[in-house]
Design a protein around this motif. Structure first.
Motif, short mmCIF file in Angstrom:
data_model
loop_
_atom_site.label_atom_id
_atom_site.label_comp_id
_atom_site.label_asym_id
_atom_site.label_seq_id
_atom_site.Cartn_x
_atom_site.Cartn_y
_atom_site.Cartn_z
N GLU A 264 0.91 -1.16 -0.03
CA GLU A 264 0.00 -0.01 0.00
C GLU A 264 1.09 1.18 -0.15
O GLU A 264 1.83 1.41 0.82
N GLU A 283 -5.23 2.37 -0.43
CA GLU A 283 -6.28 1.22 -0.23
C GLU A 283 -7.19 1.46 0.89
O GLU A 283 -8.25 1.26 0.95
N ASN A 284 -6.56 1.84 2.01
CA ASN A 284 -7.04 1.87 3.24
C ASN A 284 -7.12 3.17 4.15
O ASN A 284 -5.93 3.72 3.82
N TYR A 286 -6.25 4.24 8.12
CA TYR A 286 -6.03 3.57 9.35
C TYR A 286 -5.83 4.51 10.49
O TYR A 286 -5.70 5.78 10.48
N ILE A 305 -8.86 -0.30 10.86
CA ILE A 305 -8.71 -0.02 9.30
C ILE A 305 -9.79 -0.15 8.60
O ILE A 305 -10.92 -0.84 8.96
N SER A 306 -10.00 0.57 7.72
CA SER A 306 -11.35 0.70 6.74
C SER A 306 -10.69 0.94 5.37
O SER A 306 -10.14 1.88 4.93
N PRO A 307 -11.36 0.12 4.53
CA PRO A 307 -11.21 0.40 2.86
C PRO A 307 -11.95 1.52 2.56
O PRO A 307 -13.01 1.77 3.22
#
Length: 540
Positions: A264, A283-284, A286, A305-307
């Motif tokens: 990432e 991508e994410n 944090y 964590i979240s996309p």
């Protein structure tokens, strides 16, 4: 509340007290006691990265004269940080080639010292004032002739003296701690600590440099190619963000720990509050926390964590983006006793960028995941109407309001990551990104609404604007024809209230990739490709 005249007292307004705008109280980020006692001790004004100033900005427009704009030459810088030493106001500029110390006391704007980063001495020798002036002369000639090829050719010349996609992170994000130590990133994977020992007229000297990959396993060392973001935690440690990793250093630059996210990219800085570090990758999103013996984004430790919606890196760069994934440094919203605490970014949705808010702390028990979102951590999202692809200027936050700017080049250069070429052809030989939009968060309905939209400003420079809570105005760069200008808009209505055209059409007056702020006398400090500028909007 009453604003005192001294910059020391103004720093207090960065604590969780209130300022007044439209007679509504607005909570401010908690002051970090490990940072220098200043209004602007770190990039983006404060650890929350809100770009909101407690100082009143100007309200009456005028055509600026050459005497209104003091400049100090230097190859690309973003935002000097500020400190007081006795009655002296000192700026430290983190440039692409080194660190510059400036005396901005009273009406002064004078260089005290310049120190190249280790290994950048040859570039600094090439990027002389004469060389920069020569590039500006050629650039102005090409812009006046609307010569697209000639402008793009100068991008290569800029690379030869040190400006490139790889080096652009040098010094952009930096800070001063409470003991007058200055920290910045440079040269890909290095962090530099310098000091002037709190002596106003003393030059900066190196205390220590550290390669953050030195203690990493070989497989991770290959991935961590450049450090981008840096910030001070509320425990007094130095947090840095790099592709695939967040690391924590003590103030002597010793590695305390790191957490990885392989594959990432990280192309932006980090936001920090009392509970954690907020970083966005390709991508994410944090939240990373220090448990006392390790960094973690595990929910059981208080992290997460979240996309979010994004497109592949190569496609984004071909479409004119400068970042892989989100183009924005995360900005925090909600402080003190505010009901909702959020972290904001722009995503990189192929169908058009969206403003996305994530719950910073525990997700409300009765909150249901929004249909179509990638995780329950996403508190809300809304389409940014003015942008087709990317927003590269971070959200500007004041209370529950936020403004985002279109940064999508409709006709980008064919060279991947050609930031210089894109900026100087846009609005001259190619279409410029236009449009700014304000959104308001409603803590009752947990939704964003669109407050106002303005499509008149030319956003080619990707410069982060500044909002003054006291003036209830937001100040943004623009361009009319070939002439750079500042524009002041009403924060509540979006009405254009004032314009400040630069003295001439010279490219010296570009505002590219800068982060602006006001000194306590109302003067603005802003960077750019060829000069750091102190602009007097108020002189009659």
């Amino acid at each position: 509340m009453t604003f005192t005249k001294t910059i020391l007292s103004l720093a207090i307004t960065l604590a969780a007290t209130t300022v007044m705008a439209n007679d509504l109280p607005i909570n401010q980020p908690e002051k970090n006691q490990w940072l220098i006692d200043s209004v602007y001790p770190t990039s983006h004004h404060n650890p929350a990265q809100t770009d909101a100033s407690p100082i009143a900005g100007p309200s009456e427009g005028k055509v600026l004269k050459a005497s209104d704009v003091k400049t100090i030459p230097g190859l690309f810088n973003s935002q000097p940080v500020v400190k007081n030493i006795g009655d002296q106001r000192i700026l430290i500029e983190g440039g692409i080639l080194g660190l510059r110390k400036i005396n901005a006391t009273g009406e002064k704007f004078e260089e005290i010292s310049f120190m190249p980063y280790p290994g950048f001495e040859k570039y600094a020798e090439m990027a002389t004032e004469s060389e920069l002036n020569d590039i500006v002369k050629e650039l102005d000639k090409a812009r006046s002739a609307h010569d697209d090829a000639a402008i793009l050719k100068l991008s290569k010349r800029m690379q030869e003296i040190g400006f490139s996609f790889r080096t652009i992170a040098n010094g952009v994000y930096h800070l001063i701690d409470k003991d007058h130590n200055h920290y910045a990133v440079y040269g890909g994977v290095n962090v530099i600590k310098t000091t002037d020992n709190g002596v106003a007229d003393a030059p900066l000297s190196i205390v220590k440099t550290a390669d953050i990959t030195a203690s990493l396993p070989e497989n991770l060392r290959k991935q961590v190619t450049r450090v981008v973001g840096i910030g001070m935690t509320y425990d007094g440690d130095i947090a840095v963000a790099a592709p695939g990793m967040i690391a924590l250093l003590d103030r002597d630059l010793n590695m305390k720990g790191y957490v990885t996210f392989p594959g990432e990219h990280v192309d932006n800085s980090i936001a920090i509050d009392e509970t954690g570090i907020y970083a966005v990758t390709s991508e994410n999103m944090y939240k990373v926390v220090w448990t006392g013996d390790k960094l973690s984004f595990d929910e059981k430790d208080g992290g997460w964590i979240s996309p979010y919606d994004t497109i592949d890196a190569e496609t984004a760069l071909k479409m004119g983006a400068a970042s892989r994934g989100s183009g924005t440094t995360p900005a925090l919203m909600g402080f003190g006793d505010d009901e909702d605490k959020l972290v904001l970014i722009s995503d990189a949705d192929r169908e058009g960028a969206k403003l996305v808010a994530f719950w910073r702390d525990e997700i409300p028990a009765d909150f249901k995941q929004i249909p179509g979102t990638d995780s329950r951590r996403i508190a809300g999202e809304i389409r940014i109407d003015v942008s087709d692809l990317t927003v590269e200027t971070s959200p500007v936050v004041n209370g529950y309001g936020t403004v985002l700017f279109n940064g999508a080049y409709k006709e980008p250069s064919s060279a991947l990551g050609d930031i210089f070429g894109n900026m100087f052809t846009a609005g001259v030989t190619r279409l410029a990104p236009r449009g700014i939009q304000k959104f308001e968060w409603d803590p009752e309905s947990n939704t964003f609404s669109k407050t106002w939209t303005d499509i008149s400003t030319d956003n080619s420079d990707w410069m982060v604007p500044v909002v003054s809570a006291k003036s209830n105005m937001i100040y943004t760069p623009s361009k009319t024809g070939l002439r750079y200008e500042y524009v002041g808009l009403d924060w509540t209505t979006g009405e254009v209230k004032a314009r400040w055209p630069m003295p001439t059409t010279s490219s010296h007056y570009n505002l590219s990739l800068g982060i602006a702020y006001f000194l306590d006398d109302g003067d603005m400090i802003v960077g750019g490709y060829f000069d750091t500028k102190r602009i007097d909007f108020n002189r009659k």
